[in-house]
Write a protein that holds these residues in place. Sequence first.
Motif, PDB file in Angstrom:
ATOM      1  N   GLU A 188       0.849  -1.188   0.000  1.00  0.00           N
ATOM      2  CA  GLU A 188       0.000   0.000   0.000  1.00  0.00           C
ATOM      3  C   GLU A 188       0.886   1.239   0.000  1.00  0.00           C
ATOM      4  OE1 GLU A 188      -2.294  -3.251   0.621  1.00  0.00           O
ATOM      5  OE2 GLU A 188      -0.985  -2.664   2.272  1.00  0.00           O
ATOM      6  N   LYS A 189       0.442   2.274  -0.701  1.00  0.00           N
ATOM      7  CA  LYS A 189       1.263   3.473  -0.837  1.00  0.00           C
ATOM      8  C   LYS A 189       0.445   4.719  -0.508  1.00  0.00           C
ATOM      9  CE  LYS A 189       4.056   1.360  -4.500  1.00  0.00           C
ATOM     10  NZ  LYS A 189       4.462   1.421  -5.934  1.00  0.00           N
ATOM     11  N   ASN A 190       1.118   5.698   0.061  1.00  0.00           N
ATOM     12  CA  ASN A 190       0.550   7.018   0.365  1.00  0.00           C
ATOM     13  C   ASN A 190      -0.768   6.962   1.146  1.00  0.00           C
ATOM     14  OD1 ASN A 190       2.560   8.639  -0.865  1.00  0.00           O
ATOM     15  ND2 ASN A 190       1.716   8.182  -2.878  1.00  0.00           N
ATOM     16  N   PRO A 191      -0.833   6.230   2.259  1.00  0.00           N
ATOM     17  CA  PRO A 191      -2.070   6.230   3.039  1.00  0.00           C
ATOM     18  C   PRO A 191      -2.379   7.626   3.556  1.00  0.00           C
ATOM     19  CG  PRO A 191      -0.267   5.311   4.338  1.00  0.00           C
ATOM     20  CD  PRO A 191       0.258   5.488   2.940  1.00  0.00           C
ATOM     21  N   THR A 192      -3.620   8.060   3.369  1.00  0.00           N
ATOM     22  CA  THR A 192      -3.997   9.435   3.705  1.00  0.00           C
ATOM     23  C   THR A 192      -5.360   9.429   4.391  1.00  0.00           C
ATOM     24  OG1 THR A 192      -2.817  10.211   1.733  1.00  0.00           O
ATOM     25  CG2 THR A 192      -4.344  11.759   2.789  1.00  0.00           C
ATOM     26  N   LEU A 193      -5.404   9.950   5.605  1.00  0.00           N
ATOM     27  CA  LEU A 193      -6.654  10.005   6.350  1.00  0.00           C
ATOM     28  C   LEU A 193      -7.615  11.015   5.739  1.00  0.00           C
ATOM     29  CD1 LEU A 193      -5.296   9.896   9.988  1.00  0.00           C
ATOM     30  CD2 LEU A 193      -7.130   8.404   9.159  1.00  0.00           C
ATOM     31  N   SER A 194      -8.890  10.694   5.754  1.00  0.00           N
ATOM     32  CA  SER A 194      -9.900  11.677   5.382  1.00  0.00           C
ATOM     33  C   SER A 194      -9.959  12.748   6.466  1.00  0.00           C
ATOM     34  CB  SER A 194     -11.265  11.009   5.234  1.00  0.00           C
ATOM     35  OG  SER A 194     -11.645  10.385   6.458  1.00  0.00           O
ATOM     36  N   PRO A 195     -10.436  13.954   6.156  1.00  0.00           N
ATOM     37  CA  PRO A 195     -10.489  15.019   7.173  1.00  0.00           C
ATOM     38  C   PRO A 195     -11.245  14.621   8.439  1.00  0.00           C
ATOM     39  CG  PRO A 195     -10.785  15.961   5.000  1.00  0.00           C
ATOM     40  CD  PRO A 195     -10.779  14.465   4.812  1.00  0.00           C
ATOM     41  N   ASP A 196     -12.288  13.783   8.306  1.00  0.00           N
ATOM     42  CA  ASP A 196     -13.010  13.349   9.509  1.00  0.00           C
ATOM     43  C   ASP A 196     -12.381  12.123  10.157  1.00  0.00           C
ATOM     44  OD1 ASP A 196     -13.744  11.221   7.892  1.00  0.00           O
ATOM     45  OD2 ASP A 196     -15.861  11.771   7.757  1.00  0.00           O
ATOM     46  N   GLU A 197     -11.283  11.627   9.570  1.00  0.00           N
ATOM     47  CA  GLU A 197     -10.482  10.520  10.102  1.00  0.00           C
ATOM     48  C   GLU A 197     -11.230   9.193  10.160  1.00  0.00           C
ATOM     49  OE1 GLU A 197      -8.699  11.710  13.774  1.00  0.00           O
ATOM     50  OE2 GLU A 197      -7.644  13.403  12.854  1.00  0.00           O
ATOM     51  N   LYS A 198     -12.288   9.080   9.403  1.00  0.00           N
ATOM     52  CA  LYS A 198     -13.041   7.822   9.392  1.00  0.00           C
ATOM     53  C   LYS A 198     -12.556   6.863   8.313  1.00  0.00           C
ATOM     54  CE  LYS A 198     -17.294   9.825  11.296  1.00  0.00           C
ATOM     55  NZ  LYS A 198     -18.739  10.089  11.054  1.00  0.00           N
ATOM     56  N   TYR A 199     -11.806   7.391   7.350  1.00  0.00           N
ATOM     57  CA  TYR A 199     -11.342   6.568   6.236  1.00  0.00           C
ATOM     58  C   TYR A 199      -9.864   6.840   5.974  1.00  0.00           C
ATOM     59  CZ  TYR A 199     -16.290   5.823   5.115  1.00  0.00           C
ATOM     60  OH  TYR A 199     -17.621   5.489   5.169  1.00  0.00           O
ATOM     61  N   VAL A 200      -9.211   5.855   5.384  1.00  0.00           N
ATOM     62  CA  VAL A 200      -7.846   6.013   4.896  1.00  0.00           C
ATOM     63  C   VAL A 200      -7.836   5.626   3.423  1.00  0.00           C
ATOM     64  CG1 VAL A 200      -5.444   5.268   5.070  1.00  0.00           C
ATOM     65  CG2 VAL A 200      -6.827   5.488   7.142  1.00  0.00           C
ATOM     66  N   ALA A 201      -7.420   6.565   2.577  1.00  0.00           N
ATOM     67  CA  ALA A 201      -7.272   6.270   1.154  1.00  0.00           C
ATOM     68  C   ALA A 201      -5.816   5.912   0.866  1.00  0.00           C
ATOM     69  CB  ALA A 201      -7.704   7.467   0.318  1.00  0.00           C
TER      70      ALA A 201
END
Length: 709
Positions: free
Chosen positions: A114-127
């Motif tokens: 997996e590369k560049n994991p990034t939290l959503s602003p509400d921190e409920k998801y990771v893209a």
Amino acid sequence: MYRPMPTWLAGIYLLVALPAFSQEKKELTFDQVFTRPVSITEPLPIVRGWADKGHYIETRAGNALAVDVKTGNTTPYTPPPATGRTVSIKNNDVYVQEPNGGAEIRLTSDSAMEKNPTLSPDEKYVAFTRNNDLYAIEVATKKEIRYTTDGSDVIYNGWASWVYYEEILGRASRYRAFWWSPDSRRLAFMRFDDSKVPVFPIYSEVGQHGFLENTRYPKAGDTNPEVKLGIVPVAGGNITWADFNEKDDQYFGQPFWTPDGSALWAQWMPRDQNNLIIYAINAATGAKKPIYNETQKTWIDWFTDIYFLDNNKGFIVKSDKSGWDHLYLHNMDGSLKKQLTAGNWRVKAVLEINQQKQTVYFTARKEATTRYDLYKISINGGEPQRLTFGEFSHDVKLAPGGDHFITTYSNLRTPPRMALVNEKGKVVRELGNAKGAAFDTYKLAATELKTYKTRDGLELPLTIIWPLNMEPGKKYPVLISIYGGPDAGTVYDTWKPNLLPAQWYAQEGLIQVAIDNRAAGHLGKTGMNYIHRQLGKYEIEDYMDATRWLTSQPGVDAERVCITGGSFGGYMSCMALTYGADVFPYGMANFAVTDWSLYDSHYTERFMDTPQDNPEGYKITSVLTHAAKYKGLLRIVHGTMDDNVHLQNSIQLVNKFQDLGKHFELMLYPGERHGWGGAKATHLRNETYRFVYENLLRKPLPAAFKGSN
């Protein structure tokens, strides 16, 4: 308006002007420069930033302290409790760390990376991306959502094609090409199709058979990646593609979500890069509406930020369309409301927009092109107010709200000082002075800031470090260090922190020079526009003019002049020994471009257009075109696996020189990329000193270098 010099500022000038009579000054030894570097200056306070508008954070003896701007009193600084999750990659899987020492949660468990994991602003998801497809995972349930399914070795979803990573999104992106909406409801991403982009093979010598590293690298005039801009709901479902034809020859810059997340603002340019349009993309339908449209006769740079005002009151951008970088206030529909700054000077960066005060705080090169200052200006209009002081260049940390700032300031002859200053430009408290007791115990060569005139009458800056012990009537060799790329100046009136090697050269009798050309930034975009469609020609002629002026000065030996640089500076060095062979007898070119048709499409064509559109421009700016004029000594240095400026550049020049029967030096660094460290960096350093001693100083290389690492 005249303002008397403050007494504390006058003291600086006295410190610089008055020599130390209390003791005989000593010269630096080899060990003090190279083996165990001596500290000539004192460390300044370690200021990490601001805790709030009234307290800055300083580290003392390893302890973080909050310092009151009014009293100077300190209290232990404890960062506010972490309120947010953090995300990381461990063993190729995604982990989320709960705040305040909470549990670490493993979100993925598979063999793929997996590369560049990034939290959503509400921190409920990771893209993140995996195998060139775009995914997200819901933290609470560990439910994985796959947004794309066509990722391959030539199709990348949310992962940048090389030329976008290098030239448009930037290396800081780490190839990430997806962006969360502020409300966490959507993801925007770019889809790249590299199937028609030529493959460039990079050879590695490792092992018995070696191997090839194949990169999709579009050179000037080549087919670029096809790009689509998509928006997808966080829960998955249909992708909304922005209304562009991916078959068009075009570029997309970094997009920006509007603050409410209702629209994605996409930057678009044609391949010619002379028309920048910002389109508002409807997240539901993909329909586009032009918001901003700028055209220039030469080229336009991408916006790195758009400053949105609250409550849809507009946005501010920095543009150089007037020939100089300035701030423009627009309404949200794109109509121009007001030009905030104007004149023959350049805004560097916006530090804060305080909408309660209706004030913009920004840095600029207004007092002198070689210095930076802090200013403020009203959004409602008026003249900018300078907040910094003196003939110094200022590096500023602005407090939230703008009531105070901390500046680290210096010039070429004055070691850095640090001060706390209020919004009226008044010094509240001096915080530090790098000029300690040891400074005046050493005999140091000073750096002089001068100007030269080009053949067509432009005035540009250069710096000179003269030898320490110059003798009347004796001529001294010159080492010119340059970069030379567009808007990448190196001549500034600021203290040079790594001064020890330069002082060694000064003791050995070497004149050291840095020169900026017309495209380096001192003349704004007006100066850069000269180089359009002939990248390198004006620049090398400026260096020739500066060097002719220099060699007309007393004590300068025109027969022992060397120019050196890396990357674009390597190209300039190659041009100097060929196009400028009558001026430059020696050169060292590190990982140099030698022909612009060999470099990447986006960077090269920004300045040159395509080889098909501008064959004469590519011809006159190619080192190979002028190789027959070469008559000095050029040292060519390159890493064999350079994936930016390919070794092909140096090999083609070597081939040309050999066919012409020319003598030169060549040093290859196996397996190295565009610059390197470690043992090979030490080797390069020592070989550089060898070249300087043999050809410029014309005396043996000190034995200490051979054992130095």
